[in-house]
Design a protein around this motif. Structure first.
Motif, PDB file in Angstrom:
ATOM      1  N   LEU A 458       0.841  -1.192   0.000  1.00 30.78           N
ATOM      2  CA  LEU A 458       0.000   0.000   0.000  1.00 30.78           C
ATOM      3  C   LEU A 458       0.883   1.251   0.000  1.00 30.78           C
ATOM      4  O   LEU A 458       1.985   1.237   0.558  1.00 30.78           O
ATOM      5  N   VAL A 459       0.388   2.327  -0.583  1.00 27.22           N
ATOM      6  CA  VAL A 459       1.133   3.582  -0.602  1.00 27.22           C
ATOM      7  C   VAL A 459       0.222   4.703  -0.088  1.00 27.22           C
ATOM      8  O   VAL A 459      -0.860   4.932  -0.624  1.00 27.22           O
ATOM      9  N   PRO A 460       0.642   5.400   0.992  1.00 27.63           N
ATOM     10  CA  PRO A 460      -0.192   6.482   1.515  1.00 27.63           C
ATOM     11  C   PRO A 460      -0.109   7.720   0.622  1.00 27.63           C
ATOM     12  O   PRO A 460       0.983   8.148   0.228  1.00 27.63           O
ATOM     13  N   VAL A 461      -1.251   8.267   0.302  1.00 30.05           N
ATOM     14  CA  VAL A 461      -1.344   9.497  -0.490  1.00 30.05           C
ATOM     15  C   VAL A 461      -2.079  10.525   0.357  1.00 30.05           C
ATOM     16  O   VAL A 461      -3.216  10.281   0.777  1.00 30.05           O
ATOM     17  N   TYR A 462      -1.434  11.654   0.630  1.00 28.72           N
ATOM     18  CA  TYR A 462      -2.101  12.686   1.427  1.00 28.72           C
ATOM     19  C   TYR A 462      -2.258  13.952   0.596  1.00 28.72           C
ATOM     20  O   TYR A 462      -1.328  14.377  -0.096  1.00 28.72           O
ATOM     21  N   ALA A 463      -3.432  14.585   0.705  1.00 23.27           N
ATOM     22  CA  ALA A 463      -3.694  15.848   0.014  1.00 23.27           C
ATOM     23  C   ALA A 463      -4.223  16.866   1.008  1.00 23.27           C
ATOM     24  O   ALA A 463      -5.136  16.574   1.788  1.00 23.27           O
ATOM     25  N   GLY A 464      -3.648  18.059   0.991  1.00 22.40           N
ATOM     26  CA  GLY A 464      -4.087  19.144   1.869  1.00 22.40           C
ATOM     27  C   GLY A 464      -3.710  20.483   1.291  1.00 22.40           C
ATOM     28  O   GLY A 464      -2.947  20.573   0.310  1.00 22.40           O
ATOM     29  N   ASP A 465      -4.195  21.541   1.911  1.00 18.93           N
ATOM     30  CA  ASP A 465      -3.949  22.878   1.366  1.00 18.93           C
ATOM     31  C   ASP A 465      -3.291  23.826   2.344  1.00 18.93           C
ATOM     32  O   ASP A 465      -2.737  24.854   1.939  1.00 18.93           O
ATOM     33  N   ASP A 466      -3.320  23.531   3.644  1.00 12.85           N
ATOM     34  CA  ASP A 466      -2.988  24.528   4.658  1.00 12.85           C
ATOM     35  C   ASP A 466      -1.637  24.232   5.313  1.00 12.85           C
ATOM     36  O   ASP A 466      -1.054  23.160   5.158  1.00 12.85           O
ATOM     37  N   TYR A 467      -1.163  25.217   6.120  1.00 14.50           N
ATOM     38  CA  TYR A 467       0.060  25.025   6.894  1.00 14.50           C
ATOM     39  C   TYR A 467      -0.053  23.785   7.778  1.00 14.50           C
ATOM     40  O   TYR A 467       0.923  23.034   7.942  1.00 14.50           O
ATOM     41  N   THR A 468      -1.224  23.589   8.380  1.00 12.72           N
ATOM     42  CA  THR A 468      -1.389  22.465   9.303  1.00 12.72           C
ATOM     43  C   THR A 468      -1.314  21.122   8.601  1.00 12.72           C
ATOM     44  O   THR A 468      -1.169  20.085   9.260  1.00 12.72           O
ATOM     45  N   ASP A 469      -1.414  21.099   7.280  1.00 14.18           N
ATOM     46  CA  ASP A 469      -1.301  19.846   6.529  1.00 14.18           C
ATOM     47  C   ASP A 469       0.152  19.440   6.278  1.00 14.18           C
ATOM     48  O   ASP A 469       0.410  18.310   5.850  1.00 14.18           O
TER      49      ASP A 469
END
Length: 519
Positions: A458-469
């Motif tokens: 499995l490969v983790p994919v993370y998507a976010g927009d902010d500093y906290t991401d």
């Protein structure tokens, strides 16, 4: 808090401001200026075209801090409707010229240094030592003519390779900040190109000078004040302490340097390498557009339909700063994991919530902070105090610009008074969180472990927009894929993301291709 990296492979030199960055002397400067200006304004004949009100902290930040003493006098008095002659360096202290008032301020500052002494900030000393161990050159750059004296009193006389101060500026005829001349001279003496150098500043004028000089990384330090002014002046990153700065090679780069994931599909394919993706997604600003009222944020029909389809073909999780109950009510999708309050609460598809026990100890402090902040910002139009179980968010998106710093500073001060809490900054929001070693990156790892999604296939994919991401993007940087959803509000900051997308629509298209579900 995400570490800010000074990378020996990219950065050859670091240029430090003195007062407020290396030493605690900013307060002495501010006090000396206040004594001089308050007395001068009080003794000046009344004039309806002039403002003779007391000198304030805001006056110091906006008109004096970081500038040469003469420019500071002229800029402040002009803002009050007063024009004085510049004079020259032979003017006696107290003479009614910019040089005269500046000389009087210097006398008072020097006396305060001798009486009260000077302390170097421990985090600054540790950073300078770390830079030296990493082979990175250092300079102190200050408009102050007392720079050498202050360094000596602080025990830093021999700590820097180069010193460019008010004395050097006078000898060479260099203009003060916000002109970049002093910084450029220091870089020249170090033999370092600005494009390979870092500037560390706490003053708006210094930040503006570094940005104008084309320096590689402009690092703001907001030890006590609000960070928004430094961001607006051009800082790439603003930290509350230099303890957040790490000297090490990093995988960060500017948002403008991150390739578009759809246009550079080969980059995405190389990161995934045929493994099955686990899609882990931020909510506000990523899956749903930011709204002036956070309660009105919702998934579009097309996004909800696409996510439901994705969840049938690969694991999907949503990690949000919202309460777990709020996240689940807004997602409303079968088969999706949800983590709320930046991961302090977690629930699988249809399962019971799981809470981080360490965060529960901070609940009394969060209750106290909610009560205090609700009272203190009640009179600020547009300010919104949003209590979640494991966090307290103070939104200032709808606050008038002149009151934003007050809201931010108030939230920071309340957080500092409660030992169980720490302060985090996001897009138009200040958050108070339990002061434990926990962030979205750790929440992501915890979710994977709880869901049994740690298999090498499995490969983790993370998507976010902010500093906290950025904590989550850093967590997946080595073994997974990080996607940043671009927003003009974040300028050209640093990120751990591998690729970018221009909004929710392109993000869904990218995720669909990853899951083998082209749209």
């Amino acid at each position: 808090m995400v570490a800010t990296f000074i990378d020996p492979n990219r950065h050859r030199a670091v240029l430090f401001d003195l007062d407020g960055v290396l030493t605690d002397t900013a307060r002495l400067h501010a006090t000396a200026w206040k004594r001089v200006f308050d007395r001068y304004l009080a003794e000046r004949p009344s004039n309806p075209a002039e403002d003779h009100g007391p000198f304030t902290d805001a006056d110091y930040r906006h008109h004096v801090d970081g500038k040469s003493r003469v420019d500071g006098v002229l800029d402040f008095l002009r803002a009050r409707g007063i024009w004085l002659p510049r004079g020259d360096a032979t003017d006696a202290p107290g003479a009614e010229t910019a040089h005269g008032l500046g000389a009087l301020k210097d006398e008072q500052f020097a006396a305060a240094v001798d009486e009260e002494g000077v302390e170097a900030f421990p985090d600054a000393v540790r950073l300078v030592e770390s830079l030296h161990r990493g082979g990175i050159a250092t300079a102190v750059v200050s408009a102050s003519r007392n720079c050498a004296r202050v360094l000596a009193r602080a025990g830093l006389a021999d700590a820097f390779d180069v010193r460019v101060d008010g004395v050097v500026a006078a000898e060479l005829g260099l203009p003060g900040k916000p002109d970049p001349a002093l910084l450029l001279e220091a870089a020249r003496r170090l033999g370092a190109e600005p494009s390979r150098s870092v500037v560390v500043e706490d003053a708006e004028a210094g930040i503006a000078a570094a940005r104008a000089g084309g320096f590689a990384l402009v690092l703001g330090v907001a030890r006590t004040g609000a960070p928004s002014a430094l961001v607006e002046a051009g800082a790439d990153v603003v930290v509350p302490s230099l303890a957040e700065v790490v000297v090490a090679a990093s995988g960060q780069r500017r948002l403008s340097e991150v390739p578009d994931g759809l246009e550079h599909w080969d980059t995405v394919a190389a990161r995934v390498r045929g493994r099955r993706p686990v899609l882990l997604l931020d909510f506000d600003g990523t899956l749903a557009p930011i709204q002036e009222d956070p309660a009105k944020v919702s998934l579009s029909v097309s996004t909800r339909t696409a996510l439901q389809d994705l969840a049938r073909h690969c694991p999907v999780g949503v990690i949000s700063g919202r309460d777990l109950r709020d996240v689940r009510s807004k997602v409303r999708l079968e088969g999706v994991w949800c983590a709320g309050s930046h991961g302090f609460e977690l629930a699988g598809p249809g399962g019971e919530p799981i809470a981080q026990r360490a965060g529960e100890a901070a609940l009394p402090d969060l209750d106290a902070a909610e009560q205090c902040l609700s009272a203190q910002v009640a009179g600020v139009a547009g300010a919104l105090v949003d209590r979640k179980r494991f966090s307290l968010a103070v939104h200032y998106r709808n606050v008038r610009p002149e009151e934003v710093d007050h809201v931010i500073t108030t939230a920071q001060q309340v957080g500092a008074q409660l030992p169980g809490l720490r302060v985090a900054h996001g897009r138009k929001v200040v958050e108070l969180l339990p002061d434990i070693d926990w962030n979205k990156g750790r929440a992501l790892r915890w979710l994977l472990e709880q869901a049994g999604l740690t298999d090498p296939g499995l490969v983790p994919v993370y998507a976010g927009d902010d500093y906290t991401d950025e904590d989550a993007l850093q967590e997946v940087h080595d073994e997974g894929l990080g996607v940043v959803v671009l927003s003009p509000e974040h300028g050209d900051r640093l990120t751990w993301a591998h690729v970018s997308v221009a909004g929710t629509g392109p993000l869904i298209e990218l995720l669909s291709r990853l899951a083998g579900r082209p749209r």
